[in-house]
Write a protein that holds these residues in place. Structure first.
Motif, PDB file in Angstrom:
ATOM      1  N   SER A  43      16.029  16.502  -9.402  1.00  0.00           N
ATOM      2  CA  SER A  43      15.096  15.756  -8.312  1.00  0.00           C
ATOM      3  C   SER A  43      16.052  15.638  -7.249  1.00  0.00           C
ATOM      4  N   HIS A  44      15.377  15.922  -6.098  1.00  0.00           N
ATOM      5  CA  HIS A  44      15.942  15.647  -4.818  1.00  0.00           C
ATOM      6  C   HIS A  44      15.371  14.655  -4.095  1.00  0.00           C
ATOM      7  N   ILE A  45      15.763  13.587  -3.636  1.00  0.00           N
ATOM      8  CA  ILE A  45      15.002  12.407  -2.994  1.00  0.00           C
ATOM      9  C   ILE A  45      15.603  12.111  -1.683  1.00  0.00           C
ATOM     10  N   ASP A  46      14.896  12.058  -0.518  1.00  0.00           N
ATOM     11  CA  ASP A  46      15.344  11.682   0.859  1.00  0.00           C
ATOM     12  C   ASP A  46      14.764  10.595   0.960  1.00  0.00           C
ATOM     13  N   ALA A  47      15.184   9.337   0.606  1.00  0.00           N
ATOM     14  CA  ALA A  47      14.593   7.769   0.719  1.00  0.00           C
ATOM     15  C   ALA A  47      15.183   7.366   2.001  1.00  0.00           C
ATOM     16  N   GLU A  48      14.210   6.644   2.907  1.00  0.00           N
ATOM     17  CA  GLU A  48      14.622   6.087   4.198  1.00  0.00           C
ATOM     18  C   GLU A  48      13.851   4.798   4.444  1.00  0.00           C
ATOM     19  N   VAL A  49      14.659   3.679   4.879  1.00  0.00           N
ATOM     20  CA  VAL A  49      13.839   2.512   5.112  1.00  0.00           C
ATOM     21  C   VAL A  49      13.295   2.897   6.790  1.00  0.00           C
ATOM     22  N   ARG A  61       0.790  -0.984   0.020  1.00  0.00           N
ATOM     23  CA  ARG A  61      -0.063  -0.101  -0.090  1.00  0.00           C
ATOM     24  C   ARG A  61       0.846   1.261   0.125  1.00  0.00           C
ATOM     25  N   GLY A  62       0.585   2.130  -0.910  1.00  0.00           N
ATOM     26  CA  GLY A  62       1.367   3.355  -0.823  1.00  0.00           C
ATOM     27  C   GLY A  62       0.088   4.694  -0.641  1.00  0.00           C
ATOM     28  N   THR A  63       0.908   5.674   0.194  1.00  0.00           N
ATOM     29  CA  THR A  63       0.182   6.854   0.392  1.00  0.00           C
ATOM     30  C   THR A  63       1.051   8.188   0.237  1.00  0.00           C
ATOM     31  N   GLN A  64       0.421   9.081  -0.325  1.00  0.00           N
ATOM     32  CA  GLN A  64       1.215  10.320  -0.930  1.00  0.00           C
ATOM     33  C   GLN A  64       0.456  11.623  -0.530  1.00  0.00           C
ATOM     34  N   TYR A  65       1.279  12.560  -0.017  1.00  0.00           N
ATOM     35  CA  TYR A  65       0.705  14.004  -0.185  1.00  0.00           C
ATOM     36  C   TYR A  65       1.497  14.706  -0.785  1.00  0.00           C
ATOM     37  N   GLU A  66       1.101  15.595  -1.701  1.00  0.00           N
ATOM     38  CA  GLU A  66       1.730  16.200  -2.629  1.00  0.00           C
ATOM     39  C   GLU A  66       1.162  17.790  -2.895  1.00  0.00           C
ATOM     40  N   ILE A  67       2.087  18.774  -3.001  1.00  0.00           N
ATOM     41  CA  ILE A  67       1.856  20.148  -3.526  1.00  0.00           C
ATOM     42  C   ILE A  67       2.647  20.237  -4.603  1.00  0.00           C
ATOM     43  N   ASN A  76       9.542   8.262   1.323  1.00  0.00           N
ATOM     44  CA  ASN A  76      10.367   9.019   0.601  1.00  0.00           C
ATOM     45  C   ASN A  76       9.964  10.443   0.538  1.00  0.00           C
ATOM     46  N   GLN A  77      10.832  11.353   0.661  1.00  0.00           N
ATOM     47  CA  GLN A  77      10.238  12.783   0.373  1.00  0.00           C
ATOM     48  C   GLN A  77      11.345  13.459  -0.358  1.00  0.00           C
ATOM     49  N   GLY A  78      10.437  14.301  -1.285  1.00  0.00           N
ATOM     50  CA  GLY A  78      11.407  14.678  -2.376  1.00  0.00           C
ATOM     51  C   GLY A  78      10.968  16.316  -2.750  1.00  0.00           C
ATOM     52  N   THR A  94       4.889   7.123   1.423  1.00  0.00           N
ATOM     53  CA  THR A  94       5.028   6.129   2.250  1.00  0.00           C
ATOM     54  C   THR A  94       4.705   4.769   1.743  1.00  0.00           C
ATOM     55  N   LYS A  95       5.382   3.700   1.568  1.00  0.00           N
ATOM     56  CA  LYS A  95       4.948   2.352   1.049  1.00  0.00           C
ATOM     57  C   LYS A  95       5.171   1.476   2.260  1.00  0.00           C
ATOM     58  N   THR A  96       4.269   0.698   2.328  1.00  0.00           N
ATOM     59  CA  THR A  96       4.240  -0.261   3.211  1.00  0.00           C
ATOM     60  C   THR A  96       3.969  -1.685   2.749  1.00  0.00           C
TER      61      THR A  96
END
Length: 841
Positions: A719-725, A647-653, A697-699, A674-676
């Motif tokens: 693109s700038h991606i801050d990806a974290e487990v 499942r994925g959930t996104q907030y975007e502006i 991931n935030q970017g 976020t991906k679970t």
């Protein structure tokens, strides 16, 4: 003012479209003749129609070129060819009349010293374009209070001889909606909403790579097109025989072909018949069902044309590369109700790696469109692909970096190969119920068969400097049936306008896997030395290799969706949509030497919402925000289990802006995704999944595309991606980084073509592609260095032919394109030249 006076007083400068009312949209206007007549002021272009009807006209301009699109028209000239006249009058370089698409004709007028002044009016036989060439001494007409300077009009004059006109039955309306030529910029896309929607009205980031970029960069693989898009990088290439993509830091982005899902084990996507590539960022389950939350990629193919079109192209390049191709289209019947298109190519190459097995590909894609009536259209398509090439896992890592070895060195046997055969066919039916509602139906069948024989790579023994190997023979067959049906309509509730989409889709697919593998001599090859490899092992016969895995997985999925794009006002829009999915999975594991027979099953259902808003404070700026979720069933593990769905959930502006009178556009997006239940590809057992976890991931992304000046195009991204487990899995602790995800990536590609003079048609291209430092494995034990690759091009286009030379990796840098694990690292291509010549007739 009288209608006749109004028409004769409207003098267009090429930036003000004119809309002339015509009969009902179902009545297609037939253009039967085009005549040119010189006048004391310049030139008249007379477009003759079957019944003297004046069609709808939308005009625009760029540089010295005036363009008029005649809507709901078809070109029916006696010689069945488009109209073209060079230097028909002083100050006019050319006049062309061509069929733009099945129901639209384009009139193009190019001046020699400037943009011609054009007056558009009905005539007794159809439509009249009165042209006055721009001269260096011509004076600019006085500015009027109500008309912007770039849309100036001549003072009203009563003509000496009024034009002959039929008595009109409808009023003629002037619509001031400038639509300039935009170069690389594509204003509309279908991927985000399954409807042809302006990008500025979509509350989600979506980027389009048009055909012009694909041609200018001499794109051969899909990855070469997608490196122009922010947040998209090449993912796991398996054995260099496929392409997966990481979007917004999540791997295995869903790939669609005209809205139909492609196979996970399919070969590399063919680019020869692509019209454009659309990339939708963020969860897209709402319209396409199961999908990765980072986004999806939709390749849009070329469609039949109503006017005869023939193009032959030949390309040659480094490492024995040759590629002849054909693209032909046109009508099959005299009334143009039956159209066709055929794309086909043959490609071969030795490649830059030291294999004896060469790359060889054959591709053919016939398409037929039947215009059953003015409201009904049926398209039948077929694609066939056969591709054989080296089986190549690439390089290996030692310590915290890639081994310091030549990039052409291999660790398989030189004749190891993988072959893929694909077949796709189906139909697309579209029926206009009336002017506001359209019903669409798609039925699609596809299958792919992959077979390989190789000395497979295993673990790296750094102390001994060797890579273990096994004998692998793998045969996988995939088959799928897809049905899509939806209804699209426009209506209003009071002052609120709606664009409604309601529909369902169904997909039934299965995979049949047969994996044979031997791990010990004499059936398996000995380990190979990294710094001094020795080849010559002969793979055993198929019947002598033990059967490791034999199984079949099935997926049956229903999806029901509803979407409403609501225009509360002209500048405030709301997108509401929801989808309900039901997925049934079953895996049948047959008994082998390593597995007991089992049949795990799983049923899942999920609701995926999307809510978005768009506010346009001024016409050139759109501010948007969205919330969306995604759903995706997981693949079978090597142990035969079926993990819970992802499942994925996104907030975007974000913001979308237009510059330079709409020629240039930019999109800025910020997201939190976020991906679970994360399940990733098993690097040791391709075709299977492993582990579960959570990743956030935030970017921030920036994309710029369009035309800066006449002849000067640009497409750029950052693109700038801050990806974290955020929940550890497969050896990655919490706070670790997913592999092959660079924190920073950027691209720039620009071309300039000389617009006039003796060198008119000569052009140049220049590109920079940057990918930052990345981890190479799940455990974060080694990294790939950042790199900056430089490309260049020189081309010449004149009349109906063109020639180009593209230089890829101009400075011959060593770089890693992608990798997953210590023995699956794909090196980038060295300096490569591709030369191409094409002729259209």
């Amino acid at each position: 003012m009288k209608l006749q006076q109004l028409l004769s007083s409207v003098l267009l400068t090429g930036s003000v479209p004119v809309l002339m009312a015509t009969p009902a949209i179902a009545d297609v206007v037939q253009v039967t003749g085009v005549r040119l007549e010189e006048t004391p002021q310049g030139l008249e272009v007379i477009v003759e129609t079957a019944e003297g009807t004046a069609p709808q006209v939308f005009t625009t301009s760029y540089g010295e070129t005036f363009i008029a699109d005649l809507i709901n028209t078809q070109l029916r000239l006696p010689d069945d060819q488009p109209f073209r006249q060079e230097n028909p009058a002083e100050g006019i370089a050319s006049v062309t009349v061509t069929q733009r698409n099945p129901n639209s004709i384009r009139v193009t007028v190019t001046g020699t010293t400037g943009l011609p002044r054009v007056e558009v009016m009905p005539s007794a036989t159809g439509l009249l374009f009165s042209l006055t060439a721009e001269t260096p001494t011509a004076q600019t007409p006085p500015e009027t209070p109500d008309v912007p300077p770039d849309m100036e009009m001549e003072p009203e004059e009563e003509p000496d001889t009024p034009p002959q006109m039929p008595e009109p039955t409808d009023e003629i309306e002037l619509v001031v909606t400038a639509e300039p030529d935009t170069g690389y910029r594509v204003p509309d896309a279908t991927t985000a909403t399954r409807t042809d929607t302006p990008l500025r009205d979509i509350p989600q980031s979506i980027q389009v790579v048009p055909e012009e970029v694909i041609e200018d960069q001499q794109v051969i693989r899909l990855n070469e097109a997608l490196r122009n898009v922010s947040g998209v990088t090449l993912g796991n290439t398996r054995a260099n025989d496929t392409e997966t993509f990481t979007v917004r830091g999540f791997e295995d982005a869903t790939i669609l072909r005209d809205g139909i899902r492609q196979f996970s084990f399919g070969g590399t996507q063919e680019t020869a018949n692509l019209e454009r590539v659309e990339v939708l960022k963020g969860p897209a389950s709402i319209v396409y069902g199961s999908a990765e939350p980072g986004g999806l990629i939709n390749v849009v193919t070329k469609k039949p044309l109503p006017q005869p079109f023939y193009e032959i192209e030949a390309s040659v390049g480094s490492y024995g590369f040759i590629e002849p191709s054909i693209d032909i289209s046109g009508p099959l019947t005299s009334d143009r109700s039956l159209l066709y298109r055929l794309n086909t190519l043959y490609r071969r190459s030795d490649g830059f790696r030291d294999f004896d097995q060469e790359f060889e590909r054959f591709f053919i894609a016939p398409v037929v469109t039947w215009l059953i009536s003015d409201r009904t259209e049926l398209t039948v398509e077929l694609e066939y692909l056969d591709n054989i090439q080296p089986y190549d896992r690439g390089l290996v890592a030692i310590g915290d970096e890639v081994a310091d070895i030549p990039f052409d060195r291999i660790f398989h046997e030189p004749d190891d190969f993988v072959e893929t055969e694909e077949f796709k066919t189906g139909y697309r039916l579209e029926h206009g119920l009336n002017n506001n509602w359209t019903l669409r139906n798609i039925l699609w069948y596809s299958n792919t068969d992959l077979f390989l024989r190789t000395a497979e790579l295993g673990s790296v023994n750094e102390a001994r400097g060797v890579v273990s190997r096994s004998t692998r023979e793998f045969d996988i067959y995939e088959e799928a049936y897809d049905i899509q049906t939806n209804l699209v309509g426009e209506f209003a509730t009071g002052s609120v306008e709606h664009e409604l989409l309601v529909g369902f889709d169904f997909r039934r697919s299965f995979q049949d896997l047969d994996l044979q593998q031997a791990f010990a001599p004499p059936l398996a090859p000995p380990p190979i030395r990294i710094f001094d490899p020795v080849y010559g092992f002969s793979l055993p016969d198929s019947e002598d290799i033990p059967q490791l895995f034999d199984g079949r997985s099935q997926l049956q999925q229903w999806g029901f969706y509803l979407q409403d794009l609501i225009s509360l006002t002209d500048n405030f829009k709301v997108l509401l949509s929801g989808r309900y999915d039901i997925a049934d999975q079953k895996a049948t594991i047959r008994q082998t030497d390593f597995f007991d027979g089992s049949s795990p099953t799983q049923s899942d259902d999920a609701f995926s919402p999307r809510v978005g808003i768009v506010y346009q404070p001024i016409e050139q700026l759109s501010l948007y925000a969205n919330f969306s979720r995604s759903f995706q069933p997981n693949d079978i593990t090597f142990g035969g289990d079926l993990p819970e769905p992802e499942r994925g959930t996104q907030y975007e502006i974000g913001a979308k802006a237009e510059f330079l009178d709409g020629r240039l556009s930019a999109t800025l997006a910020l997201y939190d995704l976020t991906k679970t239940n994360v399940s990733v590809s098993d690097p040791d057992n391709p075709g299977f999944s492993i582990a579960l976890g959570e990743q956030q991931n935030q970017g921030i992304e920036l994309d710029i595309v369009g035309k800066i000046l006449p002849g000067w195009n640009i497409i750029a991204s950052y693109s700038h991606i801050d990806a974290e487990v955020t929940e550890g899995f497969f050896g990655i602790p919490e706070g670790g980084k997913p592999p092959n995800v660079a924190e920073n990536t950027a691209s720039l590609w620009t071309t300039y073509q000389i617009q006039q003079g003796n060198l008119q048609g000569l052009g140049f291209g220049f590109g920079l592609f940057f990918v930052g430092e990345r981890f190479g494995d799940f455990q974060n034990t080694f990294k790939f260095n950042d790199y900056l690759r430089t490309d260049a091009a020189i081309f010449y286009r004149r009349d109906n032919w063109s020639a180009s030379v593209n230089f890829k990796n101009l400075f011959d840098i060593d770089y890693i394109e992608s990798g997953i694990g210590r023995s699956q690292i794909k090196p980038g291509e060295p300096f490569t030249i591709i030369a191409s010549v094409s002729v259209q007739f």
